[in-house]
Design a protein around this motif. Structure first.
Motif, PDB file in Angstrom:
ATOM      1  N   ALA A  13     -16.708  -5.490  -4.452  1.00 55.05           N
ATOM      2  CA  ALA A  13     -16.254  -6.423  -3.539  1.00 55.05           C
ATOM      3  C   ALA A  13     -15.389  -6.411  -2.908  1.00 55.05           C
ATOM      4  N   ILE A  14     -14.304  -5.525  -2.238  1.00 52.42           N
ATOM      5  CA  ILE A  14     -13.333  -5.298  -1.800  1.00 52.42           C
ATOM      6  C   ILE A  14     -13.905  -4.898  -0.658  1.00 52.42           C
ATOM      7  N   PRO A  15     -13.450  -4.942   0.465  1.00 47.69           N
ATOM      8  CA  PRO A  15     -14.480  -3.999   1.591  1.00 47.69           C
ATOM      9  C   PRO A  15     -13.513  -2.913   2.261  1.00 47.69           C
ATOM     10  N   SER A  16     -14.490  -1.783   2.612  1.00 43.60           N
ATOM     11  CA  SER A  16     -13.548  -0.636   2.782  1.00 43.60           C
ATOM     12  C   SER A  16     -12.466  -0.997   3.448  1.00 43.60           C
ATOM     13  N   TYR A  17     -12.253  -1.811   4.431  1.00 37.15           N
ATOM     14  CA  TYR A  17     -11.184  -1.606   5.817  1.00 37.15           C
ATOM     15  C   TYR A  17     -10.092  -1.926   5.056  1.00 37.15           C
ATOM     16  N   PHE A  18      -9.412  -2.641   4.009  1.00 41.09           N
ATOM     17  CA  PHE A  18      -9.017  -2.549   3.014  1.00 41.09           C
ATOM     18  C   PHE A  18      -7.927  -0.686   2.351  1.00 41.09           C
ATOM     19  N   VAL A  19      -8.697  -0.109   3.281  1.00 39.96           N
ATOM     20  CA  VAL A  19      -7.811   1.261   2.806  1.00 39.96           C
ATOM     21  C   VAL A  19      -7.530   1.511   3.661  1.00 39.96           C
ATOM     22  N   GLY A  20      -7.467   0.521   5.248  1.00 40.04           N
ATOM     23  CA  GLY A  20      -5.813   0.883   5.983  1.00 40.04           C
ATOM     24  C   GLY A  20      -5.370  -0.717   5.581  1.00 40.04           C
ATOM     25  N   THR A  21      -5.276  -0.849   5.627  1.00 35.72           N
ATOM     26  CA  THR A  21      -4.502  -2.029   4.926  1.00 35.72           C
ATOM     27  C   THR A  21      -3.440  -1.657   4.189  1.00 35.72           C
ATOM     28  N   LEU A  22      -3.627  -0.823   2.965  1.00 39.72           N
ATOM     29  CA  LEU A  22      -3.055   0.163   1.998  1.00 39.72           C
ATOM     30  C   LEU A  22      -2.312   1.098   2.224  1.00 39.72           C
ATOM     31  N   VAL A  23      -2.526   1.922   2.826  1.00 41.07           N
ATOM     32  CA  VAL A  23      -2.481   2.871   3.293  1.00 41.07           C
ATOM     33  C   VAL A  23      -0.886   1.838   4.241  1.00 41.07           C
ATOM     34  N   GLY A  55      -7.952  -2.773   9.512  1.00 39.42           N
ATOM     35  CA  GLY A  55      -7.266  -3.332   7.963  1.00 39.42           C
ATOM     36  C   GLY A  55      -5.876  -2.468   8.189  1.00 39.42           C
ATOM     37  N   LEU A  56      -5.351  -2.127   8.892  1.00 42.38           N
ATOM     38  CA  LEU A  56      -4.092  -1.661   9.504  1.00 42.38           C
ATOM     39  C   LEU A  56      -2.912  -2.900   9.725  1.00 42.38           C
ATOM     40  N   ARG A  57      -4.265  -3.903  11.039  1.00 41.90           N
ATOM     41  CA  ARG A  57      -3.536  -4.543  11.603  1.00 41.90           C
ATOM     42  C   ARG A  57      -3.621  -6.547  10.899  1.00 41.90           C
ATOM     43  N   ILE A  58      -4.401  -6.720   9.811  1.00 41.47           N
ATOM     44  CA  ILE A  58      -4.744  -7.554   9.277  1.00 41.47           C
ATOM     45  C   ILE A  58      -3.627  -8.111   8.682  1.00 41.47           C
ATOM     46  N   TYR A  59      -2.893  -7.416   7.557  1.00 41.69           N
ATOM     47  CA  TYR A  59      -1.718  -7.947   7.847  1.00 41.69           C
ATOM     48  C   TYR A  59      -0.426  -7.679   7.878  1.00 41.69           C
ATOM     49  N   PHE A  60      -0.051  -6.862   9.417  1.00 40.53           N
ATOM     50  CA  PHE A  60       0.518  -6.640   9.123  1.00 40.53           C
ATOM     51  C   PHE A  60       1.517  -6.894   9.515  1.00 40.53           C
ATOM     52  N   ALA A  61       3.038  -7.348   9.920  1.00 38.80           N
ATOM     53  CA  ALA A  61       4.387  -8.298   9.831  1.00 38.80           C
ATOM     54  C   ALA A  61       5.047  -7.782  10.930  1.00 38.80           C
ATOM     55  N   PRO A  62       5.188  -7.249  11.909  1.00 38.07           N
ATOM     56  CA  PRO A  62       6.542  -6.947  12.390  1.00 38.07           C
ATOM     57  C   PRO A  62       8.277  -6.682  11.401  1.00 38.07           C
ATOM     58  N   SER A  93       4.604  -0.797  15.747  1.00 29.78           N
ATOM     59  CA  SER A  93       4.425  -2.126  15.768  1.00 29.78           C
ATOM     60  C   SER A  93       3.449  -3.203  16.985  1.00 29.78           C
ATOM     61  N   ILE A  94       4.168  -2.724  17.815  1.00 30.64           N
ATOM     62  CA  ILE A  94       3.805  -3.940  19.046  1.00 30.64           C
ATOM     63  C   ILE A  94       1.822  -3.687  18.552  1.00 30.64           C
ATOM     64  N   TRP A  95       2.138  -2.481  18.718  1.00 35.10           N
ATOM     65  CA  TRP A  95       0.020  -1.977  18.967  1.00 35.10           C
ATOM     66  C   TRP A  95      -0.829  -2.176  17.393  1.00 35.10           C
ATOM     67  N   LEU A  96       0.199  -2.646  16.323  1.00 30.69           N
ATOM     68  CA  LEU A  96      -0.340  -3.524  15.597  1.00 30.69           C
ATOM     69  C   LEU A  96      -0.769  -4.234  15.208  1.00 30.69           C
ATOM     70  N   LYS A 132      -0.358  -0.643   4.962  1.00 29.89           N
ATOM     71  CA  LYS A 132       1.862  -1.379   3.940  1.00 29.89           C
ATOM     72  C   LYS A 132       2.547  -1.053   2.455  1.00 29.89           C
ATOM     73  N   THR A 133       2.034   0.533   2.638  1.00 27.40           N
ATOM     74  CA  THR A 133       2.486   1.432   1.473  1.00 27.40           C
ATOM     75  C   THR A 133       3.033   1.977   2.107  1.00 27.40           C
ATOM     76  N   MET A 134       2.727   2.659   3.316  1.00 25.04           N
ATOM     77  CA  MET A 134       3.855   3.835   4.390  1.00 25.04           C
ATOM     78  C   MET A 134       5.054   3.337   4.240  1.00 25.04           C
ATOM     79  N   ILE A 135       5.018   1.991   5.111  1.00 24.60           N
ATOM     80  CA  ILE A 135       5.454   1.096   5.538  1.00 24.60           C
ATOM     81  C   ILE A 135       7.008   0.649   5.174  1.00 24.60           C
ATOM     82  N   LEU A 136       6.374  -0.175   3.912  1.00 21.42           N
ATOM     83  CA  LEU A 136       7.128  -0.542   3.600  1.00 21.42           C
ATOM     84  C   LEU A 136       7.530  -0.087   2.305  1.00 21.42           C
ATOM     85  N   GLU A 137       7.124   0.868   1.854  1.00 27.16           N
ATOM     86  CA  GLU A 137       7.377   1.309   0.307  1.00 27.16           C
ATOM     87  C   GLU A 137       7.855   2.867   0.606  1.00 27.16           C
TER      88      GLU A 137
END
Lengths: 251, 328, 260
Positions: free
Chosen positions: C84-94, C191-198, B24-27, C96-101
């Motif tokens: 149009a969607i930049p490839s770093y969204f792969v990181g976001t998708l992976v 991508g991982l970090r951009i929408y990450f929320a603790p 979490s901290i890293w992200l 978000k979906t891994m953590i949330l669902e």
């Protein structure tokens, strides 16, 4: 002090198993309850140990009313009751010694050393000394029953309840078990309640025999009285004569 | 045996918790140093949402914590948490704008001297930075594009049709408009190029996107100053003068030739519209943002073009009619 | 005729009553188990073993699932995100979906099969071979001895297993992005970090806590309700897994509605 059941009724769904069963087991005696399979003998035994609650009627063990006991009191009472299960009900994940020691572990003042000594003693009593470290799956049927008996007697109970102790055993092993039952009574002075459908065994171990028939105690008497009784149902059961046994019910 | 199992359980638990905590901290972007709260007020916050990044000179220095409309309803208060050691310039303001074409908004702490354009809201409370939200890029560029194309068309047609002095005056105005449209076209070309770079350039980092956006904003400012500056004044004066000439001209036509009255009236209406456009441009608060914010103005330009087309078609068919006026 | 008309209502009534009855039984068992937690001397010594069984032993399968989920997520995300969607969204998708669902739910479902079935079969066998009764006659509270350590182990260990699964899943997605998708680490991490929320991680932890309770609880309940020999054990094992899976999915929707 003794076991006394009065007008015990129990139904499972629509099926009325006990319909007002009354019985008294005197202190120090061994009483055998006989009856065909499915007549409710094991159910009766479970009532005595407090595993089942009756729908009505009273069950007194050592002057305690079993159905009315709280959790703690029930635990106290159960330490005075040993229960030998039909198929021994040994814990599969434990060795024989651990099984036998189970009941002792939670008793105040028992450390590992004392438990080990008592386990060895009990295993010696049932002639299982060499098998302490085996697992239940590695034992024969007779050995399992003996281990179950050792587990039941380990906490030095005043009452021993046997659920079909000889069922499924060969005649020689049956005799061995019967002798053990007698030994418990003679050497340890426990009050025994044996549930069985094996008349030979019942004659051998019991001071008195009760026939459970149609949810009630049909007949109670010493082995000699049973042999000479004129009751048709009892004779039907003892002689293995279904016409006689079921005939009365039909009538 | 039992000990080993306990050790194993402990190990897995520690690993799992460590994965959760350090992950979490890293992200989240590393350990945060001391943080301090910073507030800004703006009339609108655009598409800014809590959690958006706060930047200073292109560097992420914090995040937006909360957004709420003030009880008076006059402004929106944005609460941010930023690094404690951050030294904010004297004349600082907070610019709320998209970070990239993908619509992620950010709050950028800027020196207001650098960004004169947006109307920063000075909120009368100590410690609240003035804030301003920029209009959306895509809307801006689309409108500019449209108007520029219209103006270019008009100027081209006029170059073909008029040769004499009156036409020359008009052409001057149109040329000025041409300069204007060239400027617009240039900006649009720049923007298009930048956006293409943004869309294609997957290797570009967030900072580069930010820088591109910043450059784009400065371009708009240039354009704005173009409109407000001396060039624009000259142009507008030229335009007004030529329009006056044109009006006299058309009045003259109206008196002499019956069959030309309809055409003249059309021209009159057309130029009235162009004049309207110019007046709007000339207005003291006529910043480019306002021009684009006013859809009626853009529509006016489009309509003007349509009427101009009709007029020009007429000129092409009957050049004689119009050429006589030049002698006159 | 009237009888024919009444029959569907009777059927519905029966179903409802049966459902309510089993809910009531479950409620009674779990509330009694909560009371039995007081007997710390009974369940405490067993907890480590159950945590090892429920948690540690589940780590390999959970990580296996997570690894492939991460790989598939990365590949499918890059397949879906074109233009149009930049490839770093792969990181976001992976991420978000891994953590949330997928982390919590897939692990929950797999462990429903592994842990729930295991517990149900074990307790079911103990029930039909009278070992549960034997425990009682030896003055043990079966709830304190059997149910409490298992459920506690589930509640404590599920989040741990899920956190590990999430980490490995994201790592697998990352590795895939680097090796197969020609992405750079910088992009993926962005991508991982951009929408990450603790809060996302807390959400996963809360979810997996509840899934742990559900899986072990369903296993214990169905196991102890077993009747009728080996076949009964099979039936109750199936019931435990099906019930756990269904409740997990319902609960998943519930948490998403309540917590997000």
């Amino acid at each position: 002090m003794s076991i006394r059941l009065q007008e015990v009724c129990k139904a499972f769904g629509p099926k009325q198993v006990l319909k007002g069963f009354s019985l008294e087991v005197r202190d120090g005696e061994t009483l055998a309850i006989v009856g065909p399979s499915g007549s409710g003998k094991s159910v009766l035994l479970k009532h005595v140990a407090g595993l089942l609650r009756p729908d009505s009627g009273s069950i007194l063990v050592d002057a305690y009313s079993v159905p009315d006991l709280g959790r703690k009191e029930l635990i106290q009472l159960r330490r005075r009751i040993g229960y030998v299960f039909q198929f021994a009900a040994l814990f599969d994940s434990m060795t024989v010694a651990e099984n036998v020691g189970m009941g002792l572990r939670r008793m105040p003042g028992w450390d590992a050393q004392r438990i080990a000594a008592r386990v060895a003693e009990c295993l010696a009593l049932v002639d299982l000394n060499g098998l302490a470290d085996r697992y239940p799956a590695q034992l024969s049927g007779g050995q399992r029953k003996r281990a179950g008996l050792a587990r039941a007697i380990a906490p030095s109970p005043k009452f021993l309840l046997y659920d079909e102790p000889t069922t499924g055993l060969d005649p020689v092993t049956t005799t061995v078990i019967d002798r053990l039952v007698l030994r418990m009574s003679d050497e340890l002075g426990v009050t025994g309640l044996v549930v069985t459908h094996d008349m030979t065994s019942a004659y051998r171990v019991a001071d008195r025999i009760t026939l459970l028939h149609d949810g009630r105690a049909r007949f109670t008497g010493t082995p000699d009285e049973v042999r000479t009784a004129g009751d048709e149902v009892l004779r039907g059961f003892v002689e293995g004569n279904p016409d006689l046994y079921f005939g009365s019910r039909r009538r | 045996m039992d000990r080993r199992r306990e050790v194993l359980v402990g190990l897995v638990v520690v690993l799992g918790i460590a994965a959760g905590v350090f992950g979490s901290i890293w992200l989240k972007g590393g350990w945060r140093g001391g943080q301090t709260e910073l507030r800004t007020a703006a009339t609108s916050v655009g598409a800014l949402v809590p959690g958006a990044v706060v930047k200073f000179r292109g560097v992420t220095v914090g995040s937006v914590e909360g957004i709420e409309v003030l009880p008076s309803g006059e402004a929106v208060m944005v609460e941010m948490r930023v690094l404690e050691e951050l030294v904010i310039p004297q004349n600082a303001g907070v610019l709320l704008a998209p970070e990239s074409v993908f619509g992620e908004w950010q709050a950028e702490i800027v020196d207001r001297a650098e960004f004169g354009l947006p109307p920063f809201l000075d909120y009368p409370e100590a410690g609240v930075l003035p804030g301003a939200a920029l209009p959306d890029f895509s809307r801006l560029t689309a409108s500019i594009d449209q108007i520029a194309r219209n103006l270019t068309n008009i100027s081209e047609r006029f170059e073909i049709a008029f040769t004499d002095e009156t036409a020359q005056n008009l052409k001057n105005m149109i040329d000025n408009m041409g300069v204007l449209s060239d400027g617009l076209a240039e900006i649009i070309a720049q923007q298009t190029e930048r956006f293409e770079q943004l869309a294609e350039g997957v290797d570009e980092s967030a900072q580069e996107l930010g820088a591109a956006a910043r450059a784009a904003r400065i371009s708009f400012e240039h354009f704005d100053s173009l409109l407000l500056g001396a060039d624009a004044e000259t142009m507008v004066a030229d335009a007004s003068a030529s329009l006056r000439n044109l009006r006299e001209l058309t009045e003259g036509i109206g008196g002499s030739l019956e069959d030309l009255r309809a055409a003249a009236q059309r021209a009159d209406a057309t130029f009235a519209r162009v004049e309207g456009l110019v007046v709007a441009l000339e207005a003291p608060d006529g910043s480019f943002g306002r021009l684009l914010g006013d859809p009626a103005l853009a529509d006016g330009a489009v309509e003007a073009l349509a009427e101009f087309r009709g007029l020009l078609a007429d000129i092409k068919e009957n050049p004689g009619r119009y050429l006589t006026f030049s002698i006159f | 005729m009237a009888e024919l008309l009444l029959r569907p209502f009777a059927a519905i009534g029966n179903l409802t009553l049966a459902g309510l009855e089993s809910m009531g039984r479950a409620w009674r068992m779990f509330s009694s188990a909560a009371v039995s937690m007081r007997s710390t001397d009974v369940w405490m010594p067993l907890l480590a073993a159950q945590m090892a069984r429920v948690g540690v032993a589940s780590v390999p399968i959970a990580l296996f699932i997570a690894t492939f989920t991460g790989i598939v997520m990365a590949l499918q995300a890059s397949y879906s995100l074109t233009g149009a969607i930049p490839s770093y969204f792969v990181g976001t998708l992976v991420g978000k979906t891994m953590i949330l669902e997928l982390g919590p739910v897939l692990t929950g479902l797999v462990l429903a099969g592994r842990v729930g079935a295991n517990i149900s079969a074990e307790l079911g066998t103990m029930r039909v071979t009278e070992q549960v009764d034997a425990l009682e006659t030896l003055a043990y509270d079966p709830l304190a001895y059997l149910v409490v350590p298992r459920m506690l182990a589930g509640i404590l260990m599920f989040p741990v297993v899920v956190l590990l699964a999430i980490s490995i899943g994201i790592a697998a997605g990352w590795f895939t992005a680097l090796q197969l998708l020609d992405m750079s680490s910088v992009e993926f991490v962005k991508g991982l970090r951009i929408y990450f929320a603790p809060w996302d991680v807390w959400f996963a932890v809360i979810k997996s806590l509840s899934f742990g309770a559900i899986v072990t609880g369903a296993g214990c309940y169905c196991g102890l309700q077993t009747e009728g020999g080996a076949e009964g054990v099979g039936r109750s094992t199936t019931r435990a897994v099906v019930a756990a899976c269904m409740i997990i999915l319902c609960l998943d929707a519930f948490w998403a509605a309540v917590l997000l």
